[in-house]
Scaffold this motif. Sequence first.
Motif, short mmCIF file in Angstrom:
data_model
loop_
_atom_site.label_atom_id
_atom_site.label_comp_id
_atom_site.label_asym_id
_atom_site.label_seq_id
_atom_site.Cartn_x
_atom_site.Cartn_y
_atom_site.Cartn_z
N GLU A 113 -38.69 -39.32 23.27
CA GLU A 113 -39.94 -39.23 24.05
C GLU A 113 -39.86 -37.93 24.84
O GLU A 113 -41.03 -37.61 25.03
CB GLU A 113 -40.20 -40.57 24.91
N VAL A 114 -38.82 -37.40 25.05
CA VAL A 114 -38.92 -36.28 25.92
C VAL A 114 -38.11 -35.05 25.37
O VAL A 114 -37.64 -34.08 25.91
CB VAL A 114 -37.96 -36.64 27.50
N LEU A 115 -38.24 -35.25 23.73
CA LEU A 115 -37.67 -34.05 23.16
C LEU A 115 -38.93 -33.60 22.19
O LEU A 115 -39.62 -34.39 21.85
CB LEU A 115 -36.45 -34.27 22.37
N PRO A 116 -39.20 -32.03 21.94
CA PRO A 116 -40.03 -31.69 20.97
C PRO A 116 -39.93 -32.45 19.75
O PRO A 116 -39.01 -32.29 19.07
CB PRO A 116 -39.85 -30.21 21.09
N ALA A 117 -40.85 -33.13 19.13
CA ALA A 117 -40.97 -33.58 17.80
C ALA A 117 -40.36 -32.83 16.81
O ALA A 117 -39.93 -33.01 15.72
CB ALA A 117 -42.16 -34.48 17.40
N GLU A 118 -40.96 -31.50 16.82
CA GLU A 118 -40.79 -30.52 15.93
C GLU A 118 -39.19 -29.83 15.97
O GLU A 118 -38.80 -29.58 14.75
CB GLU A 118 -41.75 -29.35 15.88
N ALA A 119 -38.50 -30.30 16.88
CA ALA A 119 -37.27 -30.08 16.87
C ALA A 119 -36.25 -30.77 15.61
O ALA A 119 -34.88 -30.38 15.33
CB ALA A 119 -36.41 -30.07 18.30
N PHE A 120 -36.62 -31.92 15.12
CA PHE A 120 -36.22 -32.61 14.32
C PHE A 120 -36.19 -32.62 12.74
O PHE A 120 -37.36 -32.28 12.61
CB PHE A 120 -36.33 -34.22 14.64
N ALA A 121 -35.23 -32.21 12.13
CA ALA A 121 -35.32 -32.07 10.72
C ALA A 121 -34.12 -32.97 10.24
O ALA A 121 -32.94 -32.61 10.57
CB ALA A 121 -34.93 -30.50 10.34
N GLY A 122 -34.55 -33.66 9.05
CA GLY A 122 -33.53 -34.37 8.72
C GLY A 122 -33.24 -35.85 9.25
O GLY A 122 -33.65 -36.20 10.46
N ALA A 123 -32.40 -36.55 8.25
CA ALA A 123 -31.99 -38.10 9.08
C ALA A 123 -31.14 -37.98 10.15
O ALA A 123 -30.27 -36.95 10.25
CB ALA A 123 -31.66 -38.84 7.66
N PHE A 124 -31.08 -39.17 10.78
CA PHE A 124 -30.15 -39.40 11.84
C PHE A 124 -29.83 -40.77 12.02
O PHE A 124 -31.03 -41.64 12.05
CB PHE A 124 -30.68 -38.82 13.30
N ALA A 125 -28.59 -41.16 12.10
CA ALA A 125 -28.15 -42.65 12.33
C ALA A 125 -27.38 -42.74 13.43
O ALA A 125 -26.55 -41.96 13.62
CB ALA A 125 -27.77 -43.19 11.02
N LYS A 126 -27.47 -43.86 14.02
CA LYS A 126 -26.47 -43.99 15.26
C LYS A 126 -25.06 -44.32 14.77
O LYS A 126 -25.02 -44.57 13.59
CB LYS A 126 -27.02 -45.37 16.02
N GLU A 127 -24.17 -44.48 15.54
CA GLU A 127 -22.84 -44.68 15.33
C GLU A 127 -22.72 -45.69 14.33
O GLU A 127 -21.72 -46.06 13.45
CB GLU A 127 -21.94 -44.70 16.65
N ASP A 128 -23.14 -47.02 14.47
CA ASP A 128 -23.50 -48.10 13.66
C ASP A 128 -24.11 -48.22 12.63
O ASP A 128 -24.07 -49.26 11.64
CB ASP A 128 -23.87 -49.45 14.59
N GLY A 129 -24.64 -47.20 12.16
CA GLY A 129 -25.49 -46.82 10.87
C GLY A 129 -26.89 -47.16 10.90
O GLY A 129 -27.56 -46.95 9.92
#
Length: 141
Positions: A113-129
Amino acid sequence: MDVTIYHNPACGTSRNTLALIRHAGIEPKVVEYLATPPGRDELAGMIAAAGLSVREAIRRKGTPHDELGLDDPGLSDAALLDAMLAHPILINRPFVVTPLGTRLCRPSEVVLEVLPAEAFAGAFAKEDGEAVLDGKGKPVA
């Protein structure tokens, strides 16, 4: 982008939040708040900016919350802040402060909510998958 995370490296939610910030290509200022707690005005300001009450910003699990009697509804915000400053483990985590806002990032994906949406490229998963972002960097529903 100027980002600060109030971080506890022993906390999985805090580690996931930090990893999400870095996944956005941002190297935040990391404040290990147990060693370097925020001052009273800074803490009160973060809580207010996040839209929380002081009581909502207090951590219970793994803290002296119950021993200190912090459930007492008669305790003022000032008294609760005093307790948080005396026992930084009572400060819920992680708080993240950016130019786009301040959030208590529980769960960690609240940081989106407080980071620019366009900054994200690619998948991300938490430590637990658990998937947070898909292959296009968009939040997983």
